[in-house]
Design a protein around this motif. Sequence first.
Motif, short mmCIF file in Angstrom:
data_model
loop_
_atom_site.label_atom_id
_atom_site.label_comp_id
_atom_site.label_asym_id
_atom_site.label_seq_id
_atom_site.Cartn_x
_atom_site.Cartn_y
_atom_site.Cartn_z
N PRO A 35 -29.49 -12.79 29.11
CA PRO A 35 -29.77 -11.46 29.68
C PRO A 35 -28.53 -10.76 30.23
O PRO A 35 -28.57 -9.55 30.47
CB PRO A 35 -30.78 -11.76 30.80
N TYR A 36 -27.44 -11.49 30.44
CA TYR A 36 -26.28 -10.94 31.13
C TYR A 36 -25.10 -10.65 30.19
O TYR A 36 -24.04 -10.24 30.65
CB TYR A 36 -25.84 -11.90 32.24
N VAL A 37 -25.29 -10.86 28.88
CA VAL A 37 -24.22 -10.61 27.92
C VAL A 37 -24.74 -9.73 26.79
O VAL A 37 -25.96 -9.57 26.62
CB VAL A 37 -23.65 -11.93 27.36
N ASN A 38 -23.83 -9.14 26.04
CA ASN A 38 -24.22 -8.27 24.93
C ASN A 38 -24.58 -9.05 23.68
O ASN A 38 -25.47 -8.66 22.93
CB ASN A 38 -23.09 -7.29 24.61
N GLU A 39 -23.85 -10.13 23.45
CA GLU A 39 -24.15 -10.99 22.30
C GLU A 39 -23.56 -12.37 22.55
O GLU A 39 -22.87 -12.59 23.55
CB GLU A 39 -23.59 -10.39 21.01
N TYR A 40 -23.84 -13.28 21.65
CA TYR A 40 -23.28 -14.62 21.80
C TYR A 40 -22.92 -15.16 20.43
O TYR A 40 -23.35 -14.66 19.40
CB TYR A 40 -24.27 -15.56 22.50
N MET A 41 -22.09 -16.21 20.46
CA MET A 41 -21.77 -16.91 19.23
C MET A 41 -21.66 -18.40 19.52
O MET A 41 -21.49 -18.82 20.67
CB MET A 41 -20.46 -16.40 18.62
N THR A 42 -21.81 -19.20 18.48
CA THR A 42 -21.65 -20.64 18.59
C THR A 42 -20.73 -21.10 17.48
O THR A 42 -20.55 -20.41 16.48
CB THR A 42 -22.99 -21.38 18.46
N ASP A 43 -20.13 -22.28 17.65
CA ASP A 43 -19.31 -22.80 16.56
C ASP A 43 -19.92 -24.06 15.99
O ASP A 43 -20.99 -24.52 16.43
CB ASP A 43 -17.85 -22.98 16.99
N THR A 44 -19.26 -24.64 15.03
CA THR A 44 -19.81 -25.75 14.26
C THR A 44 -20.17 -26.94 15.14
O THR A 44 -21.19 -27.60 14.92
CB THR A 44 -18.81 -26.19 13.17
N TYR A 45 -19.36 -27.22 16.16
CA TYR A 45 -19.58 -28.41 16.98
C TYR A 45 -20.35 -28.14 18.27
O TYR A 45 -20.56 -29.06 19.05
CB TYR A 45 -18.24 -29.10 17.27
#
Length: 356
Positions: A35-45
């Motif tokens: 709720p506090y960020v515009n977007e997110y990302m994750t990486d392979t690990y």
Amino acid sequence: MDKKSAHFLKKYLNNASPTGFERSGQEIWLEYLKPYVNEYMTDTYGTVVGIINPKAEYKVVIEAHADEISWFVNYITDDGYIYVRRNGGSDHQIAPSKRVDIHTAKGIKKGIFGWPAIHVRNHNSEEKPTLKNIFVDVGCTSREEVEELGIHVGCVMTFDDELITLNDQYLTGRALDNRIGGYMIAEVARRISENKEKLPFGLYVVNAVQEEVGLRGAQMIAERIKPDVAIVTDVCHDTTSPMYDKKESGYQKAGEGPVLTYGPAVHNNLLNMLIEVADSTKVPFQRAAASRATGTDTDAFAYSNRGVASALISLPLKYMHTTVETVHKSDVENIIKLMHAFLIQLKSGYDFRYIK
């Protein structure tokens, strides 16, 4: 700390997140942060990053690591006992009599680190716990019975301990190193969002994996983000508790504020800016010196992407790499306050180079 923060902290810290198996903890963290960020990302690990202003060119990171030390099943004897090897810097001397959760495809299975009674050990040359003699008992009498539980070589196990408070001033539990850092950076993002503060740069709230085995998650995500600035938070030793040598380890005490570190990987211009912010906001702080490397994800960010201005804000912690890691609540609040105040005053495009 309000009820929402306290609920998140308890849920997040009580969850197991061993190195290489951080997924469930990362999911809890991301659920709170979204709720506090515009977007997110994750990486392979499994590193997770919440992003505020993702289109901004100037990129600032605040970072903690999500993983905790643990054990691997290494060998199962014919009569059903389990011998282990470390996953990270696990302490074999504290293992005897501890309860463990063994993580299997069939769910968590309970076990205990057994140890011979004091009555039968040779008191003249009493055997001490080592990696060669500590073992786990899961209530089985054969290898086949152990394997029927879903336990096999490579299963990871964590100590079965939960968060408590001491004297209403301290937080105590396993894995405060460094999921308490994940809590703090999430709270910074929450304050920015709830205060409706506009940042002139992109903020990347990074919860990295695999720090305990060599800063691996930070290395991977630093190369992907390519930030301009990185503020890393981790824990350091409270050297005023018994058995520390202050001449060797310096002076850091829980309850006396965040610890700001000097060292080659720490950018002095960035560090001086943090000190100025601490002074102006009346955040108490302590100082420490690192020889060669800080031993934290600061090193990974500093030496990535042709060099990133990086600094380390440490939380004084008692009894590191035990099940009773202990921090002072006021230090937690002051680190959140310092990181937040630093971000609010930082100008987009600020050039931290020594020579211009």
